[in-house]
Design an enzyme around this catalytic site. Structure first.
Site, PDB file in Angstrom:
ATOM      1  N   ARG A   1      -9.882  12.527  19.405  1.00  0.00           N
ATOM      2  CA  ARG A   1      -9.609  13.651  20.311  1.00  0.00           C
ATOM      3  C   ARG A   1     -10.152  13.356  21.707  1.00  0.00           C
ATOM      4  O   ARG A   1      -9.526  13.667  22.708  1.00  0.00           O
ATOM      5  CB  ARG A   1     -10.212  14.928  19.751  1.00  0.00           C
ATOM      6  CG  ARG A   1      -9.346  15.673  18.727  1.00  0.00           C
ATOM      7  CD  ARG A   1      -8.847  14.790  17.578  1.00  0.00           C
ATOM      8  NE  ARG A   1      -8.068  15.515  16.602  1.00  0.00           N
ATOM      9  CZ  ARG A   1      -8.581  16.054  15.506  1.00  0.00           C
ATOM     10  NH1 ARG A   1      -9.881  15.922  15.222  1.00  0.00           N
ATOM     11  NH2 ARG A   1      -7.810  16.708  14.659  1.00  0.00           N
TER      12      ARG A   1
ATOM     13  N   ASP B   1      -6.092   9.671  14.917  1.00  0.00           N
ATOM     14  CA  ASP B   1      -5.634  11.059  14.788  1.00  0.00           C
ATOM     15  C   ASP B   1      -4.448  11.236  15.722  1.00  0.00           C
ATOM     16  O   ASP B   1      -4.033  10.290  16.398  1.00  0.00           O
ATOM     17  CB  ASP B   1      -6.754  12.066  15.086  1.00  0.00           C
ATOM     18  CG  ASP B   1      -6.636  13.309  14.207  1.00  0.00           C
ATOM     19  OD1 ASP B   1      -5.586  13.975  14.265  1.00  0.00           O
ATOM     20  OD2 ASP B   1      -7.576  13.604  13.457  1.00  0.00           O
TER      21      ASP B   1
ATOM     22  N   GLU C   1     -12.645  17.902  19.762  1.00  0.00           N
ATOM     23  CA  GLU C   1     -11.652  18.595  20.583  1.00  0.00           C
ATOM     24  C   GLU C   1     -12.246  19.129  21.890  1.00  0.00           C
ATOM     25  O   GLU C   1     -11.617  19.068  22.949  1.00  0.00           O
ATOM     26  CB  GLU C   1     -11.028  19.767  19.813  1.00  0.00           C
ATOM     27  CG  GLU C   1     -10.078  19.356  18.708  1.00  0.00           C
ATOM     28  CD  GLU C   1     -10.756  19.231  17.360  1.00  0.00           C
ATOM     29  OE1 GLU C   1     -10.082  19.331  16.326  1.00  0.00           O
ATOM     30  OE2 GLU C   1     -11.995  19.027  17.339  1.00  0.00           O
TER      31      GLU C   1
ATOM     32  N   TRP D   1     -14.755  19.052   2.311  1.00  0.00           N
ATOM     33  CA  TRP D   1     -15.022  19.745   3.573  1.00  0.00           C
ATOM     34  C   TRP D   1     -14.647  21.230   3.520  1.00  0.00           C
ATOM     35  O   TRP D   1     -15.246  22.034   4.230  1.00  0.00           O
ATOM     36  CB  TRP D   1     -14.287  19.064   4.728  1.00  0.00           C
ATOM     37  CG  TRP D   1     -12.803  19.283   4.761  1.00  0.00           C
ATOM     38  CD1 TRP D   1     -11.856  18.594   4.084  1.00  0.00           C
ATOM     39  CD2 TRP D   1     -12.103  20.263   5.542  1.00  0.00           C
ATOM     40  NE1 TRP D   1     -10.603  19.076   4.369  1.00  0.00           N
ATOM     41  CE2 TRP D   1     -10.719  20.098   5.274  1.00  0.00           C
ATOM     42  CE3 TRP D   1     -12.491  21.265   6.441  1.00  0.00           C
ATOM     43  CZ2 TRP D   1      -9.740  20.898   5.867  1.00  0.00           C
ATOM     44  CZ3 TRP D   1     -11.511  22.054   7.042  1.00  0.00           C
ATOM     45  CH2 TRP D   1     -10.151  21.872   6.754  1.00  0.00           C
TER      46      TRP D   1
ATOM     47  N   TRP E   1     -16.389  16.841  15.241  1.00  0.00           N
ATOM     48  CA  TRP E   1     -15.017  16.755  15.761  1.00  0.00           C
ATOM     49  C   TRP E   1     -15.067  17.006  17.259  1.00  0.00           C
ATOM     50  O   TRP E   1     -15.829  17.842  17.747  1.00  0.00           O
ATOM     51  CB  TRP E   1     -14.125  17.758  15.046  1.00  0.00           C
ATOM     52  CG  TRP E   1     -14.117  17.556  13.559  1.00  0.00           C
ATOM     53  CD1 TRP E   1     -14.798  18.268  12.614  1.00  0.00           C
ATOM     54  CD2 TRP E   1     -13.413  16.532  12.843  1.00  0.00           C
ATOM     55  NE1 TRP E   1     -14.559  17.759  11.362  1.00  0.00           N
ATOM     56  CE2 TRP E   1     -13.712  16.698  11.461  1.00  0.00           C
ATOM     57  CE3 TRP E   1     -12.562  15.502  13.242  1.00  0.00           C
ATOM     58  CZ2 TRP E   1     -13.184  15.853  10.485  1.00  0.00           C
ATOM     59  CZ3 TRP E   1     -12.039  14.669  12.266  1.00  0.00           C
ATOM     60  CH2 TRP E   1     -12.343  14.856  10.903  1.00  0.00           C
TER      61      TRP E   1
ATOM     62  N   TYR F   1     -20.385  21.040   9.945  1.00  0.00           N
ATOM     63  CA  TYR F   1     -19.482  20.839  11.085  1.00  0.00           C
ATOM     64  C   TYR F   1     -20.225  21.135  12.381  1.00  0.00           C
ATOM     65  O   TYR F   1     -20.375  22.286  12.783  1.00  0.00           O
ATOM     66  CB  TYR F   1     -18.229  21.699  10.931  1.00  0.00           C
ATOM     67  CG  TYR F   1     -17.123  20.993  10.174  1.00  0.00           C
ATOM     68  CD1 TYR F   1     -17.422  20.172   9.088  1.00  0.00           C
ATOM     69  CD2 TYR F   1     -15.794  21.128  10.531  1.00  0.00           C
ATOM     70  CE1 TYR F   1     -16.420  19.514   8.389  1.00  0.00           C
ATOM     71  CE2 TYR F   1     -14.787  20.471   9.844  1.00  0.00           C
ATOM     72  CZ  TYR F   1     -15.106  19.661   8.777  1.00  0.00           C
ATOM     73  OH  TYR F   1     -14.120  19.001   8.090  1.00  0.00           O
ATOM     74  N   PHE F   2     -20.654  20.071  13.041  1.00  0.00           N
ATOM     75  CA  PHE F   2     -21.479  20.221  14.232  1.00  0.00           C
ATOM     76  C   PHE F   2     -20.661  20.527  15.482  1.00  0.00           C
ATOM     77  O   PHE F   2     -21.224  20.645  16.569  1.00  0.00           O
ATOM     78  CB  PHE F   2     -22.306  18.956  14.454  1.00  0.00           C
ATOM     79  CG  PHE F   2     -23.496  18.835  13.519  1.00  0.00           C
ATOM     80  CD1 PHE F   2     -23.595  19.602  12.375  1.00  0.00           C
ATOM     81  CD2 PHE F   2     -24.511  17.937  13.783  1.00  0.00           C
ATOM     82  CE1 PHE F   2     -24.673  19.492  11.512  1.00  0.00           C
ATOM     83  CE2 PHE F   2     -25.597  17.806  12.940  1.00  0.00           C
ATOM     84  CZ  PHE F   2     -25.678  18.595  11.802  1.00  0.00           C
TER      85      PHE F   2
ATOM     86  N   ASP G   1      -5.614  14.691   4.803  1.00  0.00           N
ATOM     87  CA  ASP G   1      -5.725  16.144   4.948  1.00  0.00           C
ATOM     88  C   ASP G   1      -4.615  16.716   5.828  1.00  0.00           C
ATOM     89  O   ASP G   1      -3.996  16.018   6.616  1.00  0.00           O
ATOM     90  CB  ASP G   1      -7.091  16.506   5.553  1.00  0.00           C
ATOM     91  CG  ASP G   1      -7.278  15.926   6.948  1.00  0.00           C
ATOM     92  OD1 ASP G   1      -7.043  14.715   7.105  1.00  0.00           O
ATOM     93  OD2 ASP G   1      -7.640  16.666   7.867  1.00  0.00           O
ATOM     94  N   GLU G   2      -4.399  18.005   5.652  1.00  0.00           N
ATOM     95  CA  GLU G   2      -3.594  18.858   6.534  1.00  0.00           C
ATOM     96  C   GLU G   2      -2.190  18.317   6.815  1.00  0.00           C
ATOM     97  O   GLU G   2      -1.679  18.390   7.923  1.00  0.00           O
ATOM     98  CB  GLU G   2      -4.338  19.101   7.859  1.00  0.00           C
ATOM     99  CG  GLU G   2      -5.652  19.836   7.652  1.00  0.00           C
ATOM    100  CD  GLU G   2      -6.381  20.141   8.945  1.00  0.00           C
ATOM    101  OE1 GLU G   2      -7.119  21.130   8.975  1.00  0.00           O
ATOM    102  OE2 GLU G   2      -6.239  19.382   9.929  1.00  0.00           O
TER     103      GLU G   2
ATOM    104  N   HIS H   1      -1.805  13.528  10.679  1.00  0.00           N
ATOM    105  CA  HIS H   1      -2.701  13.243  11.811  1.00  0.00           C
ATOM    106  C   HIS H   1      -2.413  11.856  12.382  1.00  0.00           C
ATOM    107  O   HIS H   1      -3.326  11.112  12.729  1.00  0.00           O
ATOM    108  CB  HIS H   1      -4.171  13.352  11.392  1.00  0.00           C
ATOM    109  CG  HIS H   1      -4.635  14.760  11.159  1.00  0.00           C
ATOM    110  ND1 HIS H   1      -4.868  15.650  12.183  1.00  0.00           N
ATOM    111  CD2 HIS H   1      -4.897  15.423  10.006  1.00  0.00           C
ATOM    112  CE1 HIS H   1      -5.273  16.818  11.676  1.00  0.00           C
ATOM    113  NE2 HIS H   1      -5.279  16.710  10.360  1.00  0.00           N
TER     114      HIS H   1
END
Length: 777
Positions: free
Chosen positions: A177, A206, A489, A412, A487, A437-438, A345-346, A281
């Protein structure tokens, strides 16, 4: 001559009385002076001290020990200016000795500091490395700095026995990201050693960027590593890119970079695991090679948020698997790690449902649906990875449609996926977003930089346990450990990354290293303050969010008063406050003991104190009473059951909501326009109406497009008083807005307010309207 000899004798006597120039006066050291993170299994404090100086020798028994000894000597040369000799011959005292004991486990060590020597005993490199790190944490914090200081390098005499609870103690960095280069990764590896973490998981692929050089497919980095620069726009409000427009924002790691990073990690007992996402992704790969998708459609590398993720690898084309095997060959040729992470995932599989190649594959392989096709995809990749002597890791979505036979699951979405995998005999790495999840906020959202809209404070990280209470003994054996995930973003600089990692990484390190029996939040909080000084020496931009004072306000509408409770993350905090908007002055503060009750407009200021000194930001809040407080209010339609605030009276209780829409002070309506009626009880003069609103477009919450105010003296005949319109605008974060309507003074008793919801999101779907207060002045 006689006088000179007498003077020399006097000087000699003085030196003997003072203990000699190399023997500073002994300071009494207590257990409170020892602040090791993560907490060792056993510490025994002895009497005495050991001074490290330029004459101290470092004794090793083989070349493997010497690599760690070199790091120790280099550290002292940097901060103390002396270059200690390394020898394989044990002679005399004033030594730091590396002692081999093959009976100790892989990362276990013993550290014994006596008055004339220090012994670091281990069976391998990892144990010696962590023994040295603990030795550093017994020294003044300046040992972590990068400049010489005039200091006595004194160790307390202690006996320490230590080793980790879990073998996987990890950190995941998302390089896709926003790209982070080799220098930052090398710095991170050093800091991981400080926290006794041993796995760096690199999220290299990603939608928004491909970050690893693959020589057979040069377009992956020539095109897939770069996107159109839209960094001035909100992450979730960025435009779709033209496939033909050249990207200029991004970067990637060359294969030479990766070799250097891996070698650096190996010297520090850190396994580096690559993550090469599939089947979803992967927009960055498809932008480079459109034939990897179902319909060969050219796309641009996305510059921001992307949902749903429909451009995924085609599971029906053989070319897809040939490509991935080629990529994995180069990846495995670089990374010697046992594990290869493939994401999994996703994946939104709408294209698979329409793709003739995928449907043919489903029929030929006798699969039931696209979920089983994903399982086929993962199992086929796993078989290839296994054939190279490696083990596949995937996010817990790889459970869907059937788990690959030898796969390790990274759980997760809570811990349920991990529990299910452990029940089936698979190894598990627990990393639930609730604790790991930091990229979530770590302090009050109004006080913090933009982050993902969820909350993970320091003390919650500390409470993490990878083994859940309902696991059997056999299932628990499959839990390898856990890891923090960052993550990126909303994180685009190393300083931003540091802010989100530290000090939460200290809490995670102790959660994964130390046994449950020796973990203690209050004692950790004490030791953390020394850790902050070490962070300062390393110039780490750590968050001080844990120092912030928070307030929880509640209104008693019957008594017409508001109670305010002050709190802080640290146990038994010394919180002091003043009432009023004058500058905060130490001599005027009141020590907080119980909740504060107010019944008129009040400014409250508060701060945390340590040893009588103010630390952290000053918390300021204004509790503003107004004409509508505790008055009769009706809503049409009623708020959503999911977002009802504190129920009836929420909008007239003077308690304001924060940017965190889960804070319990917001009432929400999905798509509906809202009509609010308030009875002031008698006729009053009014010249202002304020509607408190919230916007968080990523969560589907939008500011109103209009507010219209009507007034009446009898509750029947209403006249329009004022109107405020607001056009939709892209907004990347969470924002508060008081929509103010100021008008000529009007005498009324009843007020009607009509508020218009945006209704439909620019990306499709309904929109939420959130309100926290109707202020009438």
């Amino acid at each position: 001559m006689k006088t000179r000899n007498t003077n020399k004798l006097l000087v000699l006597i003085m030196l003997l009385v003072l203990g000699g120039c190399n023997q500073p006066q002994e300071k009494k050291i207590t257990s409170n002076d020892i602040a090791i993170i993560p907490q060792p299994k056993k510490i025994e404090l002895l009497k005495g001290q050991f001074l490290i100086s330029g004459s101290t020798k470092v004794i090793v028994s083989n070349n493997d020990d010497k690599s760690i000894a070199d790091q120790l000597v280099h550290r002292f040369k940097t901060v103390a200016g002396f270059d200690m000799e390394i020898s394989q011959k044990v002679e005399g005292s004033n030594t730091i000795q590396f002692v081999n004991d093959k009976n100790l486990g892989k990362e276990e060590y013993r550290l014994e500091v006596l008055e004339d020597k220090a012994l670091i005993t281990a069976g391998n490199t990892g144990g010696f490395l962590y023994g040295v790190e603990t030795l550093f944490q017994l020294l003044p914090p300046e040992i972590k700095g990068n400049k010489q200081v005039d200091k006595d390098w004194i160790l307390p005499t202690v006996k320490i026995e230590d080793g980790p609870r879990f073998k996987h103690r990890g950190l995941m960095l998302d390089l896709s990201r926003h790209f982070f280069d080799k220098t930052y990764l090398l710095n991170t590896l050093d800091r991981m050693v400080m926290h006794k973490l041993n796995v760096l998981h690199l999220h290299l692929v990603d939608d928004q960027g491909w970050r690893i050089e693959i020589k057979k497919y040069p377009l992956l980095t020539k095109k897939g590593a770069w996107r159109v620069d839209q960094e001035n726009a909100p992450w979730n409000g960025r435009a779709e890119n033209d496939p033909n427009e050249k990207g200029t924002y991004g970067g990637f790691l060359s294969q030479e970079d990766i070799k250097e990073i891996i070698a650096y990690g190996q010297e520090r007992n850190i396994e580096i695991i690559p993550e090469i996402e599939m089947p979803a992704h992967v927009s960055s790969a498809i932008a480079a090679y459109p034939e990897l998708s179902c319909f060969d459609t050219p796309i641009g590398v996305p510059s921001g948020g992307l949902w749903p993720i429909t451009d995924i690898y085609c599971a029906g084309k053989e070319h897809t698997f040939s490509f991935l095997e080629d990529v994995l060959d180069e990846v495995m040729g670089l990374f010697p790690s046992k594990y290869i992470h493939i994401g999994g995932d996703e994946a939104t599989k709408t294209n698979w449902k329409k793709c003739p190649h995928c449907q043919k594959r489903i029929k030929e392989e006798d699969l039931k649906d696209v979920d089983e096709l994903q399982s086929y995809f993962v199992k086929r990749i796993e078989k290839y990875i296994n054939s190279k002597g490696r083990t596949l890791i995937g996010w817990d979505e790889i459970l869907e449609g059937g788990l690959a036979p030898k796969a390790t699951v990274m759980s997760w979405r809570g811990t349920a996926g991990g529990i299910e995998a452990a029940e089936k005999g698979h190894d598990v790495i627990m990393t639930p977003e609730s604790h790991c999840y930091f990229n979530f906020y770590q302090g009050p959202q109004d006080e913090e930089p933009l982050a993902f809209n969820a909350y993970l404070p320091l003390n919650k990280v500390y409470g993490f346990d990878p083994v859940t209470e309902n696991m059997s003994v056999d299932e628990a054996k499959h839990v390898l450990g856990g890891q923090a995930n960052l993550w990126s973003e909303y994180i685009n600089t190393p300083k931003d990354s540091e802010y989100m990692l530290y000090p939460r990484l200290s809490a995670m390190a102790e959660a994964l290293w130390s046994t449950k029996e020796i973990r203690d939040w209050e004692d950790f909080a004490r030791r953390l303050k020394k850790q902050f000084v070490r962070y300062d020496q390393l110039n780490i931009n750590y968050a001080k969010s844990a120092f912030l004072v928070t307030a929880l306000a509640s209104a008693d509408l019957a008594k017409k008063e508001v109670a305010i409770a002050l709190d802080n993350e640290f146990p038994n905090s010394d919180i002091r406050y003043v009432m009023g908007n004058e500058p905060f002055a130490d001599e005027k503060v009141i020590r907080y003991k119980e909740q504060i009750t107010v019944s008129e407009t009040t400014v409250l200021q508060a701060s945390l104190y340590e040893e009588g000194q103010r630390v952290g930001k000053i918390f300021t809040d204004t509790i503003k009473f107004h004409k509508a407080f505790a008055k009769e209010i009706t809503l049409d339609p009623l708020y959503s059951k999911s977002y009802k605030g504190v129920g009836e009276g929420t909008l007239v209780n003077v308690v304001r909501g924060s940017k965190n829409f889960h804070d319990g002070q917001w009432q929400g309506w999905l798509e509906d326009e809202v009509e609010i009626n308030i009875d002031l009880g008698d006729t009053q003069k009014v010249d202002e109406v304020i509607v408190g609103t919230l916007e968080n477009q990523g969560a589907g919450i939008y500011f109103p497009t209009s507010v219209v105010v009507y007034g009446s003296e009898n509750g029947k005949d209403f006249k329009k008083i004022d109107e405020l319109k607001r056009d939709y605008a892209i907004n990347g974060g969470a924002d508060l807005l008081d929509m103010k309507l100021n008008f000529d003074e009007t005498t009324i008793r009843y007020i009607k307010i009509k508020i218009t919801n945006l209704g439909t999101s620019p990306k499709g779907g309904g929109t939420w309207l959130f309100l926290d207060e109707i202020v009438i002045n």
